[in-house]
Enzyme design. Structure first.
Site, PDB file in Angstrom:
ATOM      1  N   HIS A  41     -56.547 -35.344  32.278  1.00 42.68           N
ATOM      2  CA  HIS A  41     -57.088 -35.244  31.062  1.00 42.68           C
ATOM      3  C   HIS A  41     -58.250 -34.163  30.577  1.00 42.68           C
ATOM      4  CE1 HIS A  41     -52.781 -34.741  30.451  1.00 42.68           C
ATOM      5  NE2 HIS A  41     -52.847 -36.160  30.331  1.00 42.68           N
ATOM      6  N   GLU A  60     -63.498 -52.358  25.375  1.00 42.79           N
ATOM      7  CA  GLU A  60     -64.126 -53.746  24.915  1.00 42.79           C
ATOM      8  C   GLU A  60     -65.396 -53.570  25.643  1.00 42.79           C
ATOM      9  OE1 GLU A  60     -65.362 -54.961  22.439  1.00 42.79           O
ATOM     10  OE2 GLU A  60     -65.982 -57.171  23.206  1.00 42.79           O
ATOM     11  N   CYS A 110     -80.781 -56.145   7.868  1.00 43.24           N
ATOM     12  CA  CYS A 110     -82.135 -57.196   7.139  1.00 43.24           C
ATOM     13  C   CYS A 110     -81.825 -58.280   6.478  1.00 43.24           C
ATOM     14  CB  CYS A 110     -82.188 -56.897   6.373  1.00 43.24           C
ATOM     15  SG  CYS A 110     -82.914 -54.971   6.015  1.00 43.24           S
ATOM     16  N   ARG A 126     -79.678 -61.518  13.470  1.00 41.23           N
ATOM     17  CA  ARG A 126     -78.868 -60.580  13.117  1.00 41.23           C
ATOM     18  C   ARG A 126     -79.428 -59.396  13.426  1.00 41.23           C
ATOM     19  NH1 ARG A 126     -76.880 -62.625   7.324  1.00 41.23           N
ATOM     20  NH2 ARG A 126     -76.868 -60.555   7.149  1.00 41.23           N
ATOM     21  N   ASN A 134     -82.159 -55.576   0.465  1.00 38.86           N
ATOM     22  CA  ASN A 134     -81.527 -55.573   1.418  1.00 38.86           C
ATOM     23  C   ASN A 134     -80.428 -53.526   1.274  1.00 38.86           C
ATOM     24  OD1 ASN A 134     -82.252 -57.430   3.077  1.00 38.86           O
ATOM     25  ND2 ASN A 134     -80.069 -58.785   3.337  1.00 38.86           N
ATOM     26  N   GLY A 135     -80.087 -53.310   2.015  1.00 36.68           N
ATOM     27  CA  GLY A 135     -79.614 -52.204   2.010  1.00 36.68           C
ATOM     28  C   GLY A 135     -79.972 -50.831   1.167  1.00 36.68           C
ATOM     29  N   GLU A 142     -74.242 -51.725  24.907  1.00 36.66           N
ATOM     30  CA  GLU A 142     -74.401 -52.032  24.208  1.00 36.66           C
ATOM     31  C   GLU A 142     -75.825 -53.631  24.601  1.00 36.66           C
ATOM     32  OE1 GLU A 142     -71.943 -55.625  22.042  1.00 36.66           O
ATOM     33  OE2 GLU A 142     -73.227 -55.143  20.436  1.00 36.66           O
TER      34      GLU A 142
END
Ligand code: M6R
Length: 601
Positions: free
Chosen positions: A497, A474, A2, A27, A98-99, A481
């Site tokens: 394995h 990565e 947010c 963001r 926010n939160g 992503e």
């Protein structure tokens, strides 16, 4: 996640708030809204989806307002829709948040018989509690303070009231800044100083549980700070020097991610100057190097960089290093001792889990060091020592240049501690790395071609050994992503394995077969080939063994590179993910469900 922007002053309030919100789009968010005051009314407009939807709504109104608050929401409580979008408003107040309010259910059970709830959000509990406090106290500042005292969890709030021309902001372990334009005396609030670049030239960073009251009528004293008991507070920092927060444009590139990948050669070069001659050297010198052990905690890409930093410190400096996901470290009761060093790696410097680990280490009297991009971020301010990665603003949600710089700063730290930072070999290696990254960028059509051949396959397994194991992790993270395909990173020796049972003619193995541990990694690649996996090899160039088993082969010239080989390999994987995502038509810079800065745990 947010984003919050607020404005109060003499000019049009909508423009800076919308400009600020667009800067915070990177963001990650799923709806956006704005509340503004016109005469003595508060009007709220909010829309699911992109900020453009909100902008179109705003255009329908002929707004004349000098006070506004805006928000981009990344849903936590309640689905993505117009109603759950912020701000939340009632007859008296509009608020953005926010939160997470952890005691939301308890507050609701106490208030729901008297106050109405329109949304599924936790945020409305603050709104209703604020209203109930105001009804008793008849003073907004006191009501905000009393409300905040009862809120559990990490959050930031901004409050606008119908009855006065002021804004209030308060936070606990969530980013929040306020600022002033010294010439116009216009006042700003945001969850990120980046939103205020070019608007406010004096930025304040309040500490936790300090209320900021923005009142443009108080000439020369427009922003005041208060403790929870109502007394004046001095627990805030004023920005000491210009923050390195230039606004970033895409320029000739189709996406920020591509632009940021291309910035890497230049950034690598200037990092060396910064740490050998510039301010960076001073920050290295400030570190008390008598620590017995290092704890590294970070998340996602930053954690992958941390695995390499661990390797450098253990191999080169013989210092034992413990490394964890920040989200695990904070709850596993780690054994900490004051003669150890906590190292926290983060692009944003605002990742909630990473911040909690820093706090935990500080409480246990460890000295803490950040490897961080955003100067002035919470992590930067809370650590004893800071090593800036100098990557410039990273807008693409998929972290690319920040990873490269984090790894290199870790290496620089290791060299510094060994007194080898100024060795010509090391400087030459970094200069050579920069040129070799440029060469990879020049060969991007080859990578695009490989992407064309494999983008519609079922799954991708990235494998590597030693310093290339973190690169396998990565590479897989980047691909899943932004391309939304199933990808996993494995230590090459681990395949047999378990995961090898996944290999068939539809499974792609991106095998990182490089000069380090070549024979071992090559035989792991052969095992995959024997089971008909599609073999993409990125590694040692001009090698017949590799070209014989590879379906697609991207050779790299590692000559002159020692510890930095993985950085070069990783650039190939960054571009491969980018082109696969492009072929899949995803939203590369703002992939679904993701946020650039993860400020909730
Ligand atoms: O800002 P941070 O470096 O602390 O962020 C940590 C992760 O959220 C971040 O690296 C994330 O994994 C990236 N989106 C990966 O590209």
């Amino acid at each position: 996640m947010c984003g919050i922007v607020g404005y109060i002053g003499k000019n049009d309030s909508i423009k800076p708030v919308i400009e600020g919100l667009s800067r915070l789009e990177y963001r990650g968010y799923d709806s956006a809204g704005i509340s503004y005051k016109e005469s003595s009314d508060i009007i709220t407009l909010k829309k699911e989806g992109k900020l453009d939807n909100l902008k179109s709504e705003i255009k329908k109104h002929n707004i004349n307002s000098k006070i506004a608050i805006g928000h981009t929401r990344w849903a936590t409580h309640g689905e993505v829709n117009d109603v759950n979008a912020h701000p939340h408003q009632n007859e008296l107040f509009a608020i953005v948040h926010n939160g997470i309010i952890e005691n939301a259910d308890r507050i609701k059970s106490e208030l729901s018989s008297k106050y109405s709830y329109k949304s599924q959000t936790d945020t409305e509990n603050f709104l209703n509690l604020l209203t109930s406090k105001y009804e008793k106290l008849n003073d907004v500042r006191s009501a905000v303070l009393e409300t905040f005292k009862e809120i559990e969890g990490n959050s930031a709030f901004v409050v606008m009231c119908k009855l006065t021309n002021k804004l209030w902001a308060i936070k606990r372990s969530a980013p929040l800044v306020c600022g002033i334009d010294a010439a116009t005396r216009d006042l700003y609030i945001s969850s990120d100083p980046y939103a205020l670049v070019g608007f406010a030239n004096k930025i304040y960073f309040p500490q936790n549980e300090v209320l900021c009251e923005c009142d443009p009528s108080k000439v020369n004293d427009e922003i005041q700070f208060f403790e929870l008991d109502g007394s004046a507070s001095h627990r805030y920092e004023l920005q000491k020097k210009d923050l390195n927060l230039n606004v970033s444009e895409k320029g000739i590139y189709e996406h920020y991610m591509l632009k940021e990948i291309h910035e890497q050669p230049t950034l690598i070069k200037s990092l060396v100057d910064y740490y050998t001659t510039g301010e960076g050297l001073e920050s290295l010198k400030s570190i008390d190097n008598k620590f017995k052990r290092v704890h590294i905690a970070a998340c996602g890409t930053a954690l992958h960089a941390g695995y390499l930093v661990k390797n450098f410190l253990e191999k080169e400096n013989k210092v034992p290093v413990q490394i964890d996901f920040a989200s695990e470290f904070r709850y596993r009761n780690p054994l900490l001792s004051s003669d150890e060093l906590g190292v926290f790696i983060s692009q944003s410097g605002e990742t909630a889990d990473t911040l909690a680990c820093q706090e935990l280490c500080s409480e246990s009297k460890l000295k803490t060091l950040s490897i961080v991009n955003v100067e002035g971020s919470t992590l930067f301010r809370d650590c004893n020592y800071n090593l800036l990665i100098k990557a410039g603003v990273e807008i693409g949600v998929a972290s690319t240049k920040a990873f490269t710089q984090q790894v290199l700063v870790g290496l620089i730290l290791s060299k510094y501690l060994k007194n080898e930072l100024n060795n010509d070999d090391f400087k030459n290696e970094l200069s050579s790395l920069s040129s070799k990254v440029n060469e990879v960028l020049d060969r991007k059509d080859e990578i695009k071609q490989i992407a064309n051949e494999i983008y519609n396959k079922n799954g991708f397994i990235f494998t590597g050994r030693g310093d290339h194991y973190p690169i396998a992790l990565e590479g897989a993270l980047k691909l899943k992503e932004i391309a939304y395909v199933h990808a996993e990173g494995y230590a090459a020796g681990e395949l047999k394995h378990g995961p090898i049972s996944l290999i068939d003619e539809n499974m792609v193995n991106i095998a990182l077969v490089t000069p380090d541990l070549f024979d071992k990694t090559f035989s792991n690649a052969q095992e995959v080939k024997a089971r008909k996996g599609i073999m993409v090899i990125v590694g040692t160039e001009n090698n017949e063994q590799l070209s014989n088993i590879a379906d697609y082969y991207f050779g790299l010239d590692y000559s002159g590179l020692s510890s930095t080989k993985p950085v070069l390999t990783n650039v190939v994987l960054q571009l491969l993910s980018y082109y696969i995502a492009k072929l899949k038509g995803t939203d590369i810079d703002k992939p679904r469900n993701l946020a650039k800065s993860v400020t909730v745990e």
